[in-house]
Design a protein around this motif. Sequence first.
Motif, short mmCIF file in Angstrom:
data_model
loop_
_atom_site.label_atom_id
_atom_site.label_comp_id
_atom_site.label_asym_id
_atom_site.label_seq_id
_atom_site.Cartn_x
_atom_site.Cartn_y
_atom_site.Cartn_z
N LEU A 1 -48.08 -46.18 12.19
CA LEU A 1 -48.82 -44.92 12.26
C LEU A 1 -48.97 -44.46 13.71
CD1 LEU A 1 -51.63 -45.50 9.60
CD2 LEU A 1 -49.72 -43.88 9.45
N THR A 2 -49.12 -45.42 14.62
CA THR A 2 -49.21 -45.08 16.04
C THR A 2 -47.88 -44.53 16.56
OG1 THR A 2 -50.83 -46.87 16.30
CG2 THR A 2 -49.87 -45.97 18.31
N SER A 3 -46.78 -45.16 16.16
CA SER A 3 -45.46 -44.68 16.56
C SER A 3 -45.20 -43.27 16.02
CB SER A 3 -44.37 -45.63 16.05
OG SER A 3 -44.50 -46.91 16.61
N MET A 4 -45.65 -43.02 14.80
CA MET A 4 -45.48 -41.69 14.21
C MET A 4 -46.32 -40.65 14.93
SD MET A 4 -45.44 -42.93 10.21
CE MET A 4 -45.07 -41.36 9.44
N ALA A 5 -47.51 -41.05 15.40
CA ALA A 5 -48.33 -40.13 16.18
C ALA A 5 -47.65 -39.77 17.49
CB ALA A 5 -49.70 -40.75 16.45
N TYR A 6 -47.02 -40.76 18.13
CA TYR A 6 -46.28 -40.49 19.37
C TYR A 6 -45.11 -39.56 19.09
CZ TYR A 6 -43.47 -41.24 23.55
OH TYR A 6 -42.72 -41.05 24.68
N ASP A 7 -44.42 -39.76 17.98
CA ASP A 7 -43.31 -38.88 17.60
C ASP A 7 -43.79 -37.45 17.43
OD1 ASP A 7 -40.49 -38.49 16.25
OD2 ASP A 7 -41.96 -37.65 14.85
N ARG A 8 -44.93 -37.24 16.78
CA ARG A 8 -45.46 -35.89 16.60
C ARG A 8 -45.87 -35.29 17.95
NH1 ARG A 8 -43.22 -33.58 13.26
NH2 ARG A 8 -41.75 -35.13 14.06
N TYR A 9 -46.43 -36.11 18.82
CA TYR A 9 -46.82 -35.64 20.15
C TYR A 9 -45.60 -35.13 20.92
CZ TYR A 9 -47.49 -36.25 25.17
OH TYR A 9 -47.47 -36.07 26.53
N VAL A 10 -44.53 -35.90 20.92
CA VAL A 10 -43.32 -35.49 21.63
C VAL A 10 -42.72 -34.24 21.00
CG1 VAL A 10 -40.98 -36.17 22.29
CG2 VAL A 10 -42.83 -37.84 22.39
N ALA A 11 -42.70 -34.18 19.66
CA ALA A 11 -42.09 -33.04 18.96
C ALA A 11 -42.81 -31.73 19.27
CB ALA A 11 -42.10 -33.30 17.46
N ILE A 12 -44.12 -31.77 19.42
CA ILE A 12 -44.90 -30.54 19.61
C ILE A 12 -45.14 -30.24 21.09
CG2 ILE A 12 -47.16 -29.48 19.19
CD1 ILE A 12 -47.16 -30.90 16.48
N CYS A 13 -45.41 -31.27 21.87
CA CYS A 13 -45.74 -31.05 23.28
C CYS A 13 -44.51 -31.01 24.19
CB CYS A 13 -46.70 -32.14 23.77
SG CYS A 13 -48.27 -32.15 22.89
N HIS A 14 -43.42 -31.65 23.77
CA HIS A 14 -42.19 -31.66 24.58
C HIS A 14 -40.97 -31.39 23.69
CE1 HIS A 14 -44.51 -33.31 27.93
NE2 HIS A 14 -45.02 -34.18 27.07
N PRO A 15 -40.95 -30.25 23.01
CA PRO A 15 -39.89 -30.00 22.02
C PRO A 15 -38.49 -29.95 22.63
CG PRO A 15 -41.16 -28.00 22.46
CD PRO A 15 -41.89 -29.13 23.11
N LEU A 16 -38.36 -29.48 23.86
CA LEU A 16 -37.04 -29.36 24.48
C LEU A 16 -36.45 -30.72 24.84
CD1 LEU A 16 -37.60 -26.27 26.81
CD2 LEU A 16 -36.63 -26.32 24.51
N HIS A 17 -37.31 -31.71 25.02
CA HIS A 17 -36.85 -33.05 25.39
C HIS A 17 -36.96 -34.04 24.22
CE1 HIS A 17 -36.74 -31.73 29.57
NE2 HIS A 17 -37.96 -31.24 29.40
N TYR A 18 -37.23 -33.52 23.01
CA TYR A 18 -37.51 -34.39 21.87
C TYR A 18 -36.36 -35.35 21.58
CZ TYR A 18 -38.52 -35.92 17.11
OH TYR A 18 -38.74 -36.69 16.00
N THR A 19 -35.14 -34.81 21.46
CA THR A 19 -34.00 -35.66 21.11
C THR A 19 -33.68 -36.68 22.20
OG1 THR A 19 -32.51 -33.96 21.96
CG2 THR A 19 -32.96 -33.95 19.59
N THR A 20 -33.99 -36.32 23.45
CA THR A 20 -33.74 -37.24 24.55
C THR A 20 -34.76 -38.37 24.57
OG1 THR A 20 -32.84 -35.43 25.88
CG2 THR A 20 -33.47 -37.44 27.04
N ILE A 21 -36.03 -38.00 24.39
CA ILE A 21 -37.10 -39.02 24.44
C ILE A 21 -37.06 -39.90 23.19
CG2 ILE A 21 -39.60 -39.38 24.48
CD1 ILE A 21 -39.85 -36.76 26.03
N MET A 22 -37.03 -39.27 22.01
CA MET A 22 -37.04 -40.03 20.75
C MET A 22 -35.60 -40.40 20.37
SD MET A 22 -40.19 -40.37 20.21
CE MET A 22 -40.01 -41.26 18.68
N SER A 23 -34.98 -41.16 21.22
CA SER A 23 -33.62 -41.60 20.96
C SER A 23 -33.60 -42.67 19.87
CB SER A 23 -32.99 -42.16 22.24
OG SER A 23 -33.71 -43.31 22.67
N GLN A 24 -32.42 -42.90 19.34
CA GLN A 24 -32.28 -43.94 18.31
C GLN A 24 -32.69 -45.30 18.85
OE1 GLN A 24 -28.27 -45.15 16.86
NE2 GLN A 24 -28.99 -44.46 14.86
#
Length: 308
Positions: free
Chosen positions: A115-138
Motif C-alpha cells: 500500500l505504501t508503494s502504491m501511494a508513492y506510485d500515485r504521488y509520482v503519477a500526479i505530482c511528476h507526470p512528465l517523469h512518471y515512466t522514468t521514475i517508476m521504471s520496471q
Amino acid sequence: MRKDNQSCVSEFILLGLPIQQEEQGLFYALFLAMYLTTVLGNLLIILLIRLDSRLHTPMYFFLSHLAFTDISFSSVTAPKLLMNMLTQSQSISYAGCVSQVYFFLFFGCNDNFLLTSMAYDRYVAICHPLHYTTIMSQRLCFLLVIVSWVFSSAVALLHTLPLARLSFCGDNTLPHFFCDLSALLKLSSSDTSVNELVILLLGTGVITLPFLWILVSYGRIGATILKTPSLKGICKALSRCSSHLSVVSLYYGAIIGLYLVPSSNNTNDSEVIVAVLYTQVTPMLNPFIYSLRNRDMKGALRRTFSLS
C-alpha cells in the motif's frame, strides 16, 4: 507434554467468535461466502491484469501483488476458523499456532508495504507526470516488491523466533479465532519483555512510518490538485487516487481502532470483531473497490468477457 523443551502444552484452544452456539451455522455460511468472495474476487483482479495489456502499468503491477497477498492473508485464518466451526473442534497444535503467527505477520506486513508503494506510485503519477515512466521504471517496481516481501519475512521472523522460545505451562485457552501474538504473550509463563520490546520497535517501523509516508504522499498530492486550474483536472486526479485511498482507510482504520485505542477500552470481544474486519472484510472488499470505482478495471472486465 513438552514441545521442544520450551512449551508445556502441545496445543491451544481457540474460543473463536463471540457468538451463540445456535448461530454457528449462520455465521459459518457467512464466513464461507466472505472467504470465497475474497479468493475469487482477488483472483479475478490478478487474471484481468495478466490478460489485459492496458493494465501492464506500475499501479496494477502492485495491485496484482496486493490481490495475491490479500488471498494469502485471509487464508491464514479463514480456513481454520471455518474448519473449527464445522467440526466443533477448537484446538490448534503448538507448531500450527506459531506458524499461523508467522504467516499472519508476514502477509499483514506485506499488505502494508505494498500500500505504501502504491501511494508513492500515485504521488509520482500526479505530482511528476512528465517523469512518471522514468521514475517508476520496471526495475524500481520489481525492487519495491522484492523489498516488501523480504522485509515482511524478516519482520515476521523477528516476532516469531522470540515467541518460539517462550514457555506455555498454564492456561492454553486463547480468546480469539486465530493465534494472535498479543493473546499468546498473555498466556506465556516466561518473561515476555523482549517480545514486547520487539513489538514496540517494529510496530513503530512497520505501521507508523509507512502510514506517515502515505500521509505525506497524499498531502503532496492534495497540494498539487489544489493548484490545478480546471475542475476536470481535479476530478481526474481524484479518480486516480480514490480506490487506493479507500483501501488505505479501511486497512489503517481497523489497525488504529485495535492497537491505538487504549487497551482498557478494548474487551476481548471488541478485539475479535475488529480483527474480523481487517482479516476477512477488508480483503473481501478490495476487489469491489478496485473494480467498481476504477474505469480501467471495469473496461478490462468488459473486454475480457466480450472476448470470451
